[in-house]
Design an enzyme around this catalytic site. Sequence first.
Site, PDB file in Angstrom:
ATOM      1  N   GLY A  89       0.804  -1.220   0.000  1.00  0.00           N
ATOM      2  CA  GLY A  89       0.000   0.000   0.000  1.00  0.00           C
ATOM      3  C   GLY A  89       0.836   1.270   0.000  1.00  0.00           C
ATOM      4  O   GLY A  89       0.432   2.288  -0.558  1.00  0.00           O
TER       5      GLY A  89
ATOM      6  N   THR B  76      -4.012 -10.245  14.906  1.00  0.00           N
ATOM      7  CA  THR B  76      -5.107  -9.315  14.672  1.00  0.00           C
ATOM      8  C   THR B  76      -4.818  -8.473  13.441  1.00  0.00           C
ATOM      9  O   THR B  76      -3.732  -7.925  13.294  1.00  0.00           O
ATOM     10  CB  THR B  76      -5.291  -8.395  15.898  1.00  0.00           C
ATOM     11  OG1 THR B  76      -5.563  -9.218  17.029  1.00  0.00           O
ATOM     12  CG2 THR B  76      -6.455  -7.427  15.692  1.00  0.00           C
TER      13      THR B  76
ATOM     14  N   CYS C  88      15.980   0.150   1.311  1.00  0.00           N
ATOM     15  CA  CYS C  88      16.198  -0.911   2.298  1.00  0.00           C
ATOM     16  C   CYS C  88      17.665  -1.138   2.558  1.00  0.00           C
ATOM     17  O   CYS C  88      18.042  -1.798   3.507  1.00  0.00           O
ATOM     18  CB  CYS C  88      15.550  -2.216   1.846  1.00  0.00           C
ATOM     19  SG  CYS C  88      13.766  -2.124   1.916  1.00  0.00           S
TER      20      CYS C  88
END
Lengths: 400, 400
Positions: free
Chosen positions: A203, A240, A328
């Site tokens: 996203g 969750t 990264c």
Amino acid sequence: MKEINLDYAAATPVDEKVLEAMLPFFTEHYGNPSSGHNLGEKPRQALEEARAEVGRLIGIEEPGKNKIIFTASASEANNLAIKGIVTAGKRRGNRIITSAIEHFSILNQLRSLEKEGYEIVKLPVDESGLVSPGQLKEALNDQTILVSIQVANTEIGTIQPIKELVAIATEQEIPFHSDATAAAGWIPLNVEALGVDMLTLAGDQLYGPKGAGALFVKRGIRLRPLIEGGIQEQGLRAGTENVPAIVGFGEAARLAYTHLQKRSEQVASFRDKLKESLFKEIPHLHLNGHPEKRLPWNLNISVEFVEGEALLMRLNMEGIYVSSGSSCTSQALKSSHVLDAIGSPPELAQGSLLLAAGLKSREEDIPGITEKMSEVASLLRKMSPLYHQYLKEAQNNANV
Amino acid sequence: MKEINLDYAAATPVDEKVLEAMLPFFTEHYGNPSSGHNLGEKPRQALEEARAEVGRLIGIEEPGKNKIIFTASASEANNLAIKGIVTAGKRRGNRIITSAIEHFSILNQLRSLEKEGYEIVKLPVDESGLVSPGQLKEALNDQTILVSIQVANTEIGTIQPIKELVAIATEQEIPFHSDATAAAGWIPLNVEALGVDMLTLAGDQLYGPKGAGALFVKRGIRLRPLIEGGIQEQGLRAGTENVPAIVGFGEAARLAYTHLQKRSEQVASFRDKLKESLFKEIPHLHLNGHPEKRLPWNLNISVEFVEGEALLMRLNMEGIYVSSGSSCTSQALKSSHVLDAIGSPPELAQGSLLLAAGLKSREEDIPGITEKMSEVASLLRKMSPLYHQYLKEAQNNANV
């Protein structure tokens, strides 16, 4: 000081509409989607709506064909795809094929698997970054359990002939995973038309929030979860669900799908004008990656006689933010494995800059960017012994 | 209809102050912490501040001793701890000790490891849910590579004698991991005093956002990352950091640390009064878990002759939200492994309810909650054949 971001590959801001969609899920609809009571309902619905939107971005219209597993990042999705299929142990064999220019979340786990005894074949790429379908075909054998080749490269922008590559693997019934993190939202993607078995998305590459990635998994592909525990995400990813981030990812995917063509044209137009301006004003520039088959936002250049890291630092002081490659690894100060793979000579690879355009990139800034880059490049060039040697040789040649 | 949440174990709303701290990191300071330029600076600083706050919550004052690895959830942290130590392969042996009442993110991965040939010893617990230090001692042998026992149980609230348990393992130089997800922020925790080697935490249990968990790892403990790729989180967890969620976790940890005693007393006071009221008004109630050694927010009861799931559904229609156990399995409709482990007879285990108090639980709601629960329990009890059999036997006994 005016600040200009030319590093949208490292991070995009969250779109205002995306944030607006997320907000109610922090304080109002804060329930756990697994709850059996009313507080779970709205979050549960929102998850499924986001799943449908992310599916739509990659060409899935039928909910029944939508097996999108939400993760926390593209790196996690890449690890789930590869380790998931390897540890599910449903396929016999130990060979995995990839390309030399994959993201580290592919290459580093494959290095671990290599230590465990897997045979890892890294296909070379040509000087524009393209994998050769013929070489893929040759690399496949009856021990091959997976092929993982990216849709497009975040550093040099090169777009692979994925459909053709997939067809070669599929003919031999070998699963094909593709990392579409840099491409999704910027070029049309359709998992059915491409034929891929797994596809990675994130996203935060398309104006959604950090903390939400996804793995598309075709029906019939068996994976072992990376994170075991509860039965969330069809039993493939315990924990969750990060509802606000997933809702944001869904909204970002919806916006990206709706405005894909317009957005792509917009960033490509900026990128092309910037490229033209830089190449006109700055000597000793080289374009890295394919001249046409590239992501619309991506410009990667090498500045001869100039070290990329030094250029980055100087530009940073001037308020222009660029990167020397993958964020990264930028803290690791290694030279880029992608530029090495396209055969860029070390002195050019060291001087590479990734200029990643975004939706807020403005064409009126191009003259200013060009001027500053030109100044800084000129300054650094003058400090390079190689440049002086080059000048001397040029002088000698002229005198001859 | 007035809605009353008694299921704060499944999810907590994000504290307004926490959300406020997070907001700038979506749109303004949206950079990637790994970026070498200015846009990475604020996010990078914010990460380290959050790390310090989360460290402080578990007793770490010295930054040098703070090895907190941020993950996306407690489940991920639990998987990183166990798979990380097992796959690092630094220790010889194949025995892992745990308890019968751990979270599924512990038990389900251990089941996978069992299939791979590891010997998994699940220590039993007594009727209040306590692990016996003597039994741990007996279970350790020279093949033992890890002990993982939770600080406290989310379902029945029982707090383990962790310090004592750790001392037993440490004496034999066996690493000790503890899942503190349900406990952190509600009881004081100090990793140095406890002596644990690894500790799991999650932000969404303490009014922080979903999507941020953490694993404390003591210096000297070697783990292999679950998600391989970039060098984020000291090389132990690849992928762009979820900066807003981590910032929120940090602020939630700061608030939890600052107000720990007040918050604990507040929820314990509500819980105790609710318990008193329920036990006074509703017949055939049983308390599950330890009467004193329990988390301040936790109340777990079984209603004899009544099925928990039916009770949950009826209460839901009345706007009272409770759970029948762990939310990670509530969709699976299995009976609770925790209640099975404390020797709760099936008819009581089936009727168990977890009432989890939160910071917004109000004592003035207790009479209303009691009345509705009493009504619903009474209605359901009358529908139970077992109850009618019980009445008949009682009648017969009275007649004798």
